[in-house]
Design a protein around this motif. Structure first.
Motif, PDB file in Angstrom:
ATOM      1  N   ASP A 125       0.760  -1.110   0.116  1.00  0.00           N
ATOM      2  CA  ASP A 125       0.002  -0.006   0.061  1.00  0.00           C
ATOM      3  C   ASP A 125       1.047   1.152  -0.096  1.00  0.00           C
ATOM      4  O   ASP A 125       1.591   1.389   0.851  1.00  0.00           O
ATOM      5  N   LEU A 126       0.829   2.014  -1.099  1.00  0.00           N
ATOM      6  CA  LEU A 126       1.546   3.218  -1.243  1.00  0.00           C
ATOM      7  C   LEU A 126       0.802   4.520  -0.763  1.00  0.00           C
ATOM      8  O   LEU A 126      -0.365   4.389  -1.293  1.00  0.00           O
ATOM      9  N   SER A 127       1.215   5.443  -0.020  1.00  0.00           N
ATOM     10  CA  SER A 127       0.559   6.629   0.036  1.00  0.00           C
ATOM     11  C   SER A 127       2.016   7.862  -0.038  1.00  0.00           C
ATOM     12  O   SER A 127       3.066   7.649   0.338  1.00  0.00           O
ATOM     13  N   TRP A 128       1.324   8.980  -0.708  1.00  0.00           N
ATOM     14  CA  TRP A 128       2.344  10.162  -0.766  1.00  0.00           C
ATOM     15  C   TRP A 128       1.622  11.490  -1.073  1.00  0.00           C
ATOM     16  O   TRP A 128       0.374  11.398  -1.233  1.00  0.00           O
ATOM     17  N   ASP A 129       2.322  12.442  -0.933  1.00  0.00           N
ATOM     18  CA  ASP A 129       1.802  13.871  -1.205  1.00  0.00           C
ATOM     19  C   ASP A 129       2.234  14.310  -2.408  1.00  0.00           C
ATOM     20  O   ASP A 129       3.703  14.168  -2.685  1.00  0.00           O
ATOM     21  N   PRO A 130       1.331  14.608  -3.583  1.00  0.00           N
ATOM     22  CA  PRO A 130       1.720  14.969  -4.790  1.00  0.00           C
ATOM     23  C   PRO A 130       2.623  16.094  -4.841  1.00  0.00           C
ATOM     24  O   PRO A 130       2.700  17.158  -3.851  1.00  0.00           O
ATOM     25  N   PRO A 131       3.644  16.432  -5.979  1.00  0.00           N
ATOM     26  CA  PRO A 131       4.284  17.440  -5.927  1.00  0.00           C
ATOM     27  C   PRO A 131       3.288  18.882  -6.060  1.00  0.00           C
ATOM     28  O   PRO A 131       2.311  18.617  -6.731  1.00  0.00           O
ATOM     29  N   HIS A 164      -3.124   7.756  -3.062  1.00  0.00           N
ATOM     30  CA  HIS A 164      -2.838   5.968  -2.557  1.00  0.00           C
ATOM     31  C   HIS A 164      -3.191   5.267  -3.719  1.00  0.00           C
ATOM     32  O   HIS A 164      -3.453   5.327  -4.534  1.00  0.00           O
ATOM     33  N   HIS A 165      -2.304   4.142  -3.500  1.00  0.00           N
ATOM     34  CA  HIS A 165      -2.310   3.178  -4.607  1.00  0.00           C
ATOM     35  C   HIS A 165      -1.830   1.789  -4.062  1.00  0.00           C
ATOM     36  O   HIS A 165      -0.759   1.874  -3.079  1.00  0.00           O
ATOM     37  N   SER A 166      -2.295   0.638  -4.442  1.00  0.00           N
ATOM     38  CA  SER A 166      -1.967  -0.580  -3.860  1.00  0.00           C
ATOM     39  C   SER A 166      -1.261  -1.486  -5.175  1.00  0.00           C
ATOM     40  O   SER A 166      -1.827  -1.481  -6.171  1.00  0.00           O
ATOM     41  N   LEU A 167      -0.099  -2.029  -4.868  1.00  0.00           N
ATOM     42  CA  LEU A 167       0.579  -3.021  -5.708  1.00  0.00           C
ATOM     43  C   LEU A 167       0.466  -4.569  -5.459  1.00  0.00           C
ATOM     44  O   LEU A 167       0.708  -4.795  -4.330  1.00  0.00           O
ATOM     45  N   TYR A 168       0.327  -5.326  -6.178  1.00  0.00           N
ATOM     46  CA  TYR A 168       0.165  -6.950  -5.882  1.00  0.00           C
ATOM     47  C   TYR A 168       1.574  -7.052  -5.752  1.00  0.00           C
ATOM     48  O   TYR A 168       2.640  -7.064  -6.352  1.00  0.00           O
ATOM     49  N   ALA A 169       1.737  -7.859  -4.627  1.00  0.00           N
ATOM     50  CA  ALA A 169       3.357  -8.241  -4.290  1.00  0.00           C
ATOM     51  C   ALA A 169       3.340 -10.006  -4.192  1.00  0.00           C
ATOM     52  O   ALA A 169       4.486 -10.299  -3.438  1.00  0.00           O
ATOM     53  N   GLY A 170       2.574 -10.748  -4.700  1.00  0.00           N
ATOM     54  CA  GLY A 170       2.677 -11.966  -4.547  1.00  0.00           C
ATOM     55  C   GLY A 170       2.105 -12.629  -3.344  1.00  0.00           C
ATOM     56  O   GLY A 170       1.420 -12.182  -2.657  1.00  0.00           O
ATOM     57  N   GLN A 171       2.350 -14.104  -3.073  1.00  0.00           N
ATOM     58  CA  GLN A 171       1.802 -14.789  -2.107  1.00  0.00           C
ATOM     59  C   GLN A 171       2.850 -15.218  -0.807  1.00  0.00           C
ATOM     60  O   GLN A 171       2.527 -15.779   0.106  1.00  0.00           O
ATOM     61  N   LYS A 172       4.180 -14.818  -1.131  1.00  0.00           N
ATOM     62  CA  LYS A 172       5.244 -15.307  -0.359  1.00  0.00           C
ATOM     63  C   LYS A 172       5.518 -14.337   0.926  1.00  0.00           C
ATOM     64  O   LYS A 172       5.532 -12.798   0.537  1.00  0.00           O
ATOM     65  N   ALA A 173       5.473 -14.576   2.140  1.00  0.00           N
ATOM     66  CA  ALA A 173       6.029 -13.833   3.056  1.00  0.00           C
ATOM     67  C   ALA A 173       7.501 -13.781   3.160  1.00  0.00           C
ATOM     68  O   ALA A 173       8.123 -14.576   2.679  1.00  0.00           O
ATOM     69  N   GLY A 174       8.023 -12.556   3.790  1.00  0.00           N
ATOM     70  CA  GLY A 174       9.551 -12.595   3.824  1.00  0.00           C
ATOM     71  C   GLY A 174      10.044 -11.969   2.613  1.00  0.00           C
ATOM     72  O   GLY A 174      11.207 -12.038   2.535  1.00  0.00           O
ATOM     73  N   GLU A 175       9.366 -11.409   1.583  1.00  0.00           N
ATOM     74  CA  GLU A 175      10.060 -11.200   0.415  1.00  0.00           C
ATOM     75  C   GLU A 175      10.325  -9.497   0.565  1.00  0.00           C
ATOM     76  O   GLU A 175       9.312  -8.716   0.964  1.00  0.00           O
ATOM     77  N   THR A 176      11.471  -9.074   0.243  1.00  0.00           N
ATOM     78  CA  THR A 176      11.779  -7.464   0.331  1.00  0.00           C
ATOM     79  C   THR A 176      11.635  -6.726  -0.995  1.00  0.00           C
ATOM     80  O   THR A 176      12.368  -7.139  -1.813  1.00  0.00           O
ATOM     81  N   HIS A 177      10.887  -5.696  -0.821  1.00  0.00           N
ATOM     82  CA  HIS A 177      10.809  -4.906  -2.165  1.00  0.00           C
ATOM     83  C   HIS A 177      11.350  -3.509  -1.898  1.00  0.00           C
ATOM     84  O   HIS A 177      11.059  -2.822  -0.666  1.00  0.00           O
ATOM     85  N   ARG A 178      11.664  -2.912  -2.719  1.00  0.00           N
ATOM     86  CA  ARG A 178      12.045  -1.295  -2.769  1.00  0.00           C
ATOM     87  C   ARG A 178      11.346  -0.607  -3.661  1.00  0.00           C
ATOM     88  O   ARG A 178      11.129  -1.011  -5.052  1.00  0.00           O
ATOM     89  N   VAL A 179      10.752   0.346  -3.402  1.00  0.00           N
ATOM     90  CA  VAL A 179       9.886   1.216  -4.061  1.00  0.00           C
ATOM     91  C   VAL A 179       9.863   2.461  -4.136  1.00  0.00           C
ATOM     92  O   VAL A 179      10.573   3.167  -2.948  1.00  0.00           O
ATOM     93  N   ARG A 180      10.000   3.366  -5.286  1.00  0.00           N
ATOM     94  CA  ARG A 180      10.001   4.666  -5.334  1.00  0.00           C
ATOM     95  C   ARG A 180       9.202   5.184  -6.605  1.00  0.00           C
ATOM     96  O   ARG A 180       8.673   4.256  -7.298  1.00  0.00           O
ATOM     97  N   LEU A 181       8.866   6.279  -6.590  1.00  0.00           N
ATOM     98  CA  LEU A 181       7.732   6.620  -7.963  1.00  0.00           C
ATOM     99  C   LEU A 181       8.024   8.391  -8.148  1.00  0.00           C
ATOM    100  O   LEU A 181       8.756   8.916  -7.455  1.00  0.00           O
ATOM    101  N   ARG A 182       7.879   8.512  -9.328  1.00  0.00           N
ATOM    102  CA  ARG A 182       7.957  10.064  -9.752  1.00  0.00           C
ATOM    103  C   ARG A 182       6.607  10.568 -10.501  1.00  0.00           C
ATOM    104  O   ARG A 182       5.694   9.545 -11.083  1.00  0.00           O
TER     105      ARG A 182
END
Length: 203
Positions: A125-131, A164-182
């Motif tokens: 679940d992503l959340s941010w303040d727009p520029p 706000h936006h949600s990304l699907y991240a699979g079904q496995k626990a313990g997986e680490t992801h790096r996220v950024r946006l523009r």
């Protein structure tokens, strides 16, 4: 009533497009009128292939504002008729606004990512303040794990305030992801990337 045949013929390509810089945040463009059997309704100004400005069909010049200093631009003009047919794009006019672009104010801020587990799957679940820019931001590029890019596009006017936006991240626990946006800015260019966040599913 008289039968009117459907119009499938696009206007001709606008010609002789020229441009000059007004200042660090504006340029002036002019072009030779396009031709259409039923008349040109409007001209669309594009930058990098993205529509950023529209003027009426009687106009052959405009000032494009909301630009950024120290930025290279490539503007094209397309004519549109009443049936919605678009002409081919004009030859591009390349202009560079004066000044220095420090990317301040173009970056999403307050970016946060949390992991959520629903019905056997993990989501980010992503959340941010727009520029804070002149105009509306309707498109973002989300970069996942440094290489996978996905586009987030609002069909209409995006909701005000925090996004706000949600990304699907699979079904496995313990997986680490790096996220950024523009954000795709109102001038058609990309703003700076947000801070990168790291999140692990199931944590």
């Amino acid at each position: 009533p008289a039968y009117v045949a459907a119009d499938h013929v696009a206007p001709s390509r606008p010609g002789r497009v020229t441009g000059k810089v007004v200042d660090g945040r504006a340029v002036q463009l002019s072009w030779a009128a396009a031709h259409d059997a039923r008349g040109v309704r409007s001209y669309a100004i594009q930058q990098g292939g993205v529509g950023i400005h529209v003027v009426g069909g009687a106009q052959t010049a405009t000032v494009v504002t909301g630009l950024r200093p120290g930025t290279r631009y490539a503007f094209t003009v397309r004519a549109q008729d009443a049936a919605g047919n678009l002409s081919p794009a004009s030859t591009p006019v390349r202009l560079t606004t004066p000044g220095a672009d420090d990317h301040r104010g173009t970056t999403p801020t307050g970016f946060d990512v949390v992991s959520r587990h629903t019905a056997g799957s993990y989501y980010l679940d992503l959340s941010w303040d727009p520029p804070r820019v002149d105009g509306v931001i309707t498109e973002y590029q989300i970069r996942l794990d440094g290489d996978t890019d996905s586009s987030l596009v609002w069909g209409g006017t995006p909701p005000a305030g925090r996004a706000h936006h949600s990304l699907y991240a699979g079904q496995k626990a313990g997986e680490t992801h790096r996220v950024r946006l523009r954000a795709r800015l109102p001038d058609g260019t990309w703003g700076g990337f947000s801070a990168e966040r790291t999140v692990t599913t199931g944590h």
